[in-house]
Design an enzyme around this catalytic site. Structure first.
Site, short mmCIF file in Angstrom:
data_model
loop_
_atom_site.label_atom_id
_atom_site.label_comp_id
_atom_site.label_asym_id
_atom_site.label_seq_id
_atom_site.Cartn_x
_atom_site.Cartn_y
_atom_site.Cartn_z
N MET A 46 0.84 -1.20 0.00
CA MET A 46 -0.07 0.11 -0.14
C MET A 46 0.80 1.22 0.00
SD MET A 46 -3.09 1.12 2.48
CE MET A 46 -3.89 -0.38 2.44
N GLU A 47 0.77 2.18 -1.08
CA GLU A 47 1.47 3.30 -1.17
C GLU A 47 0.84 4.64 -0.71
OE1 GLU A 47 3.17 3.28 -5.03
OE2 GLU A 47 4.07 1.36 -4.54
#
Length: 112
Positions: A46-47
């Site tokens: 997850m960025e």
């Protein structure tokens, strides 16, 4: 299933920005290594952004601590929902936890 749950519940999450393809440039990333070498079937990264959002509820705004906390809460609720989907009969929660889940789903950051 987790990305789909997040796309329905977390305003900062965008399914359209997800990529589930293993590109050559990503072969040394943790999620690909964990998948290939350890056999974890679903490993995600997850960025976030420091430059601001270009879509959704937070379009044109910087992401701050409040928005990151909101995403973390929605992520936890997503994991809970995923667990319930995987084993609905085995997973009975105390009503107090269900109340917390409902509170988290109803709360969100106010865009100012």
């Amino acid at each position: 299933a987790l990305p789909k749950i997040l796309s329905q519940t977390a305003p900062a999450f965008c399914m359209g920005s997800c990529s589930f393809v293993v590109e050559k440039s990503k072969e040394s990333t943790a999620r690909v290594v964990v998948w290939r070498e350890i056999g974890v079937q679903r490993s995600y990264t997850m960025e976030s952004t420091l430059c601001g959002c270009d879509q959704g509820k937070y379009k044109g705004l910087q992401i701050g601590t409040r928005e990151l906390e909101e995403m973390g809460a929605k992520f936890c609720v997503g994991l809970l929902r995923l667990k319930r989907m995987a084993s609905p009969l085995e997973y009975n929660l105390p009503s107090s936890l269900l109340d917390i889940e409902n509170e988290l789903m109803e709360s969100s950051c106010k865009v100012t």
